[in-house]
Design a protein around this motif. Sequence first.
Motif, PDB file in Angstrom:
ATOM      1  N   UNK A 273       0.837  -1.193   0.000  1.00 19.83           N
ATOM      2  CA  UNK A 273       0.000   0.000   0.000  1.00 19.83           C
ATOM      3  C   UNK A 273       0.879   1.254   0.000  1.00 19.83           C
ATOM      4  N   UNK A 274       0.651   2.178  -0.930  1.00 22.33           N
ATOM      5  CA  UNK A 274       1.466   3.395  -0.981  1.00 22.33           C
ATOM      6  C   UNK A 274       1.116   4.401   0.124  1.00 22.33           C
ATOM      7  N   UNK A 275      -0.056   4.269   0.730  1.00 19.99           N
ATOM      8  CA  UNK A 275      -0.461   5.215   1.771  1.00 19.99           C
ATOM      9  C   UNK A 275       0.201   4.866   3.101  1.00 19.99           C
ATOM     10  N   UNK A 276       0.066   3.612   3.543  1.00 22.71           N
ATOM     11  CA  UNK A 276       0.648   3.206   4.835  1.00 22.71           C
ATOM     12  C   UNK A 276       2.015   2.547   4.671  1.00 22.71           C
ATOM     13  N   UNK A 277       2.438   2.364   3.425  1.00 17.95           N
ATOM     14  CA  UNK A 277       3.723   1.717   3.120  1.00 17.95           C
ATOM     15  C   UNK A 277       3.803   0.303   3.702  1.00 17.95           C
ATOM     16  N   UNK A 278       2.646  -0.358   3.714  1.00 19.76           N
ATOM     17  CA  UNK A 278       2.597  -1.749   4.166  1.00 19.76           C
ATOM     18  C   UNK A 278       2.490  -1.913   5.675  1.00 19.76           C
ATOM     19  N   UNK A 279       2.445  -0.822   6.439  1.00 21.15           N
ATOM     20  CA  UNK A 279       2.398  -0.926   7.907  1.00 21.15           C
ATOM     21  C   UNK A 279       0.996  -1.185   8.449  1.00 21.15           C
ATOM     22  N   UNK A 280      -0.031  -0.951   7.616  1.00 22.42           N
ATOM     23  CA  UNK A 280      -1.440  -1.102   7.959  1.00 22.42           C
ATOM     24  C   UNK A 280      -2.004   0.071   8.745  1.00 22.42           C
ATOM     25  N   UNK A 281      -1.145   1.010   9.168  1.00 22.68           N
ATOM     26  CA  UNK A 281      -1.563   2.137  10.005  1.00 22.68           C
ATOM     27  C   UNK A 281      -1.061   3.452   9.431  1.00 22.68           C
TER      28      UNK A 281
END
Length: 188
Positions: A165-173
């Motif tokens: 995910x480009x928004x959370x950069x894969x952190x989920x948060x």
Amino acid sequence: DLLDLFHGLGFSVYTSPEVELDEYNFGKLNFGPDHPARDAHDTYFAGPDVVLRTHTSPGWVRAMEELKPPMRLVFPGRVYRAEAVDASHMDQFHQIDGLFVDKNVSMADLKATLNTFARAIYRRDLPTRIIPIYFPFVEPGVQMDVQCVRCEGSGRVADDGGKRCPVCRGTKWVEVLGAGMVHPNVFR
């Protein structure tokens, strides 16, 4: 919308100066003399002891000097940071700060207020989390994250081939704010 939300929670608006004394922007908020935020590469100096405010928190001190508790205030306004401008950073932006001073105010009150804010702005069932973080003017300090609304907390974007995910950069948060209980030194 934010001011209406906080008004509904019993907060009033307090307006403070955008051009601020170093003493209010840093000193009275428990920033040490050598704190990196005081460096010229982070702060716009308008004079030797005058800055463009780097946050709206100096309003806390002005309000506490002027008013007696109980007080429940929000401090909206423009702030300035000497940062490189890119897709996620500007050298000026709007911020809103809150201050709730009364007897028996707890972290539970803070967490409930923050959750009310996040769920009013994003969605009612949005998962949130509070994690510890350091700010000189609060103790304890927390950061509030909301579950990424783009990937719905998976860290991956299904409609983009399962890429990170480009928004959370894969952190989920996604971090949305910092908060905490007013530091005793600030009250002093």
